[in-house]
Every structure is written in structure tokens, then in C-alpha cells.
Design an enzyme around this catalytic site. Structure first.
Site, mmCIF file in Angstrom:
data_model
loop_
_atom_site.group_PDB
_atom_site.id
_atom_site.type_symbol
_atom_site.label_atom_id
_atom_site.label_comp_id
_atom_site.label_asym_id
_atom_site.label_seq_id
_atom_site.Cartn_x
_atom_site.Cartn_y
_atom_site.Cartn_z
ATOM 1 N N ASP A 1 0.912 -1.363 -0.012
ATOM 2 C CA ASP A 1 -0.054 -0.084 0.043
ATOM 3 C C ASP A 1 0.736 1.413 0.032
ATOM 4 O O ASP A 1 2.050 1.236 0.011
ATOM 5 C CB ASP A 1 -0.951 -0.092 1.379
ATOM 6 C CG ASP A 1 -0.283 -0.455 2.515
ATOM 7 O OD1 ASP A 1 1.042 -0.201 2.665
ATOM 8 O OD2 ASP A 1 -0.834 -0.965 3.417
ATOM 9 N N ASN B 1 -7.448 -2.510 14.344
ATOM 10 C CA ASN B 1 -9.103 -2.828 13.959
ATOM 11 C C ASN B 1 -9.317 -4.109 13.180
ATOM 12 O O ASN B 1 -10.209 -4.462 12.420
ATOM 13 C CB ASN B 1 -9.627 -1.660 13.168
ATOM 14 C CG ASN B 1 -8.941 -1.387 12.055
ATOM 15 O OD1 ASN B 1 -8.186 -1.857 11.631
ATOM 16 N ND2 ASN B 1 -9.265 -0.305 11.390
ATOM 17 N N HIS C 1 -7.284 -4.903 10.410
ATOM 18 C CA HIS C 1 -6.890 -4.417 9.074
ATOM 19 C C HIS C 1 -5.505 -5.061 8.597
ATOM 20 O O HIS C 1 -4.724 -5.256 9.318
ATOM 21 C CB HIS C 1 -7.009 -3.047 8.369
ATOM 22 C CG HIS C 1 -5.624 -2.423 9.036
ATOM 23 N ND1 HIS C 1 -6.044 -0.982 9.733
ATOM 24 C CD2 HIS C 1 -4.538 -2.247 8.867
ATOM 25 C CE1 HIS C 1 -4.817 -0.494 9.976
ATOM 26 N NE2 HIS C 1 -3.852 -1.162 9.293
ATOM 27 N N GLU D 1 -9.603 -1.892 5.263
ATOM 28 C CA GLU D 1 -10.133 -1.627 6.589
ATOM 29 C C GLU D 1 -11.468 -2.454 6.793
ATOM 30 O O GLU D 1 -11.800 -3.009 5.894
ATOM 31 C CB GLU D 1 -10.591 -0.202 6.580
ATOM 32 C CG GLU D 1 -9.451 0.991 6.394
ATOM 33 C CD GLU D 1 -8.846 1.062 7.787
ATOM 34 O OE1 GLU D 1 -8.669 0.314 8.693
ATOM 35 O OE2 GLU D 1 -8.274 2.305 8.272
#
Length: 244
Positions: A67, A136, A138, A143
Site C-alpha cells: 500500500d 481494527n 486491517h 479496513e
């Protein structure tokens, strides 16, 4: 799925570096899917040490990163292109023409996602995909969502991710709110996956990812369906699983 529990971050990094080094030695022209963030820094440092000792040769390695922030140029000190150069690429003999990251400065979302998907197709399959784990759940910048994204896509970063990354910027207002990310589908097509997790802040996400339902609300849970996954977690990250 293999789960390796280590005492601390240092031991986690050493075991992760050993696995990556073994891949490089066994297949010198490997395609590595690489990650950024605090989790892999220790492993990258050890890989650099291995290269400097003459044990590792990256000259035929291809790197495809997960990313990149949207809106940060490659020379920005918080871009992932900069991170990879500072922590790995500048210190080993990898050829920069064999290094690939999304272009955070490309404003045409469709164009950039199609370009990066073609990079993955033409140079893949990825032999070993390294992953960190977000608080979270990811992986990459995938996400929590209502579906698993297949290919490269532009992601709106969640508040929790922005807050977690704000420590690296002068203020939270400087943190990019979008990123280009390899999709979960692309990650799952890697031949082998290595996920590393350290610290108590990752414990809840790791427990949900490995032992909860497979759901795009916990993107890392998709790894339960992969045929070759190694998890290396320190005791703090593994704490909730150990209590099960």
C-alpha cells in the site's frame, strides 16, 4: 495455519527474518510482498544484517508492496516508498527497477488501481506475503468493510487507523485520509503468507482474526481460508488467545 508465540518483539522479528531469509535463499528470484509500519522494522534490520554478512543476495528479488498513502510523494518522509528505502532497499542489493509500490500521487483512482493490479499479475504470483495487523483487524490498508475487496483499491482510512498513524506526523491533521491498497483477494493469492503481531494493542484483533467468524468487518479473518499461513505473535499480542 501455524502459530508461533514468542517472548517479545525482538524474538518475533528474528523468527520472521529467518523465514523471509529462508525464502530468499531457497528461491533467489522470489517475489516478496512487503509491508510497512512498526511491526516489520526489526525483521528488516535483521535482513540487512544478513546481507551485510554475505548470507543474503537480493539482486534477483522482486518486491511488491501492499500500500501507499494517497497524496504523499515518494520522497516524503512518511510515504511508504521512503519507509522501504530507509529500512531495507537502500541497505541491500535489490534492484530498484524490481521494486513496486502504488503511486500515491496518481489522482486517477481507476488508472492507478488497474496499473497496480497489472504489476501484481505480471510479476506474480507473490511467493511470500508479509503482513502486519491493524488494531481494527486491517491487513494492508484493507479496513473493516461490508465486503472483501479483490484488487487494488482506494481506501478511506478509518478514524482508528488515522489516530494510530498520527504518532508519525507532526499533527493528526497531516495524516492522509486515503490510501491505495492491494486487495484482500490479491493477498490471498500469495503462495505463502506471514503475519506478524506484537503488543497488547493487537491482542483483540489477532484473536478475532484467527478464532472469530470470517467477516470483512475483520479483514484479517480471511486468512483462515488460506492454505499456507504462518502467524508469529509475541506473548502480549497472543494473550487473549492464550486465555481461550
Amino acid at each position: 495455519m501455524r502459530i508461533i508465540v514468542t517472548k517479545n518483539y525482538e524474538e518475533m522479528s528474528r523468527k520472521a527474518a529467518n523465514l523471509i531469509a529462508a525464502q530468499v535463499m531457497m528461491k533467489p528470484d522470489s517475489v516478496l510482498g512487503l509491508a510497512t509500519g512498526s511491526s516489520p522494522i526489526g525483521a528488516y534490520k535483521l535482513l540487512v544484517e544478513g546481507y551485510k554478512k554475505g548470507d543474503l543476495d537480493f539482486s534477483d528479488i522482486t518486491s511488491i508492496n501492499l500500500d501507499e498513502y494517497v497524496g504523499l510523494p515518494a520522497d516524503h518522509n512518511q510515504s511508504y516508498a521512503y519507509f522501504m528505502r530507509e529500512n531495507l532497499f537502500n541497505h541491500v542489493n535489490i534492484k530498484m527497477e524490481n521494486v513496486f509500490l502504488p503511486n500515491g500521487m496518481e489522482s486517477d483512482e481507476t488508472k492507478e488501481c488497474e496499473r497496480y493490479d497489472e504489476v501484481i499479475r505480471s510479476h506474480g504470483p507473490i511467493d511470500l506475503q508479509l503482513l502486519g495487523l491493524g488494531e481494527n483487524g486491517h491487513i494492508g490498508f484493507n479496513e473493516p468493510d461490508s465486503f472483501f475487496a479483490d484488487g487494488t483499491h482506494k481506501v478511506s482510512l478509518t478514524e482508528s487507523t488515522i489516530n494510530a498513524n498520527s504518532r508519525l506526523f507532526n499533527s493528526i491533521d497531516e495524516v492522509p485520509t486515503f490510501a491505495y491498497s492491494m486487495g484482500v483477494g490479491s493477498i490471498m493469492r500469495a503462495k505463502q503468507i506471514l503475519l506478524i503481531a506484537s503488543g497488547e494493542k493487537k491482542a483483540d484483533a489477532l484473536c478475532k482474526a484467527l478464532f472469530g467468524p470470517v467477516t470483512p468487518e475483520v479483514p484479517a479473518s480471511a486468512l483462515q481460508f488460506h492454505h499456507d499461513v504462518t502467524i508469529i505473535a509475541d506473548e502480549a499480542a497472543y494473550a487473549l488467545i492464550a486465555k481461550r
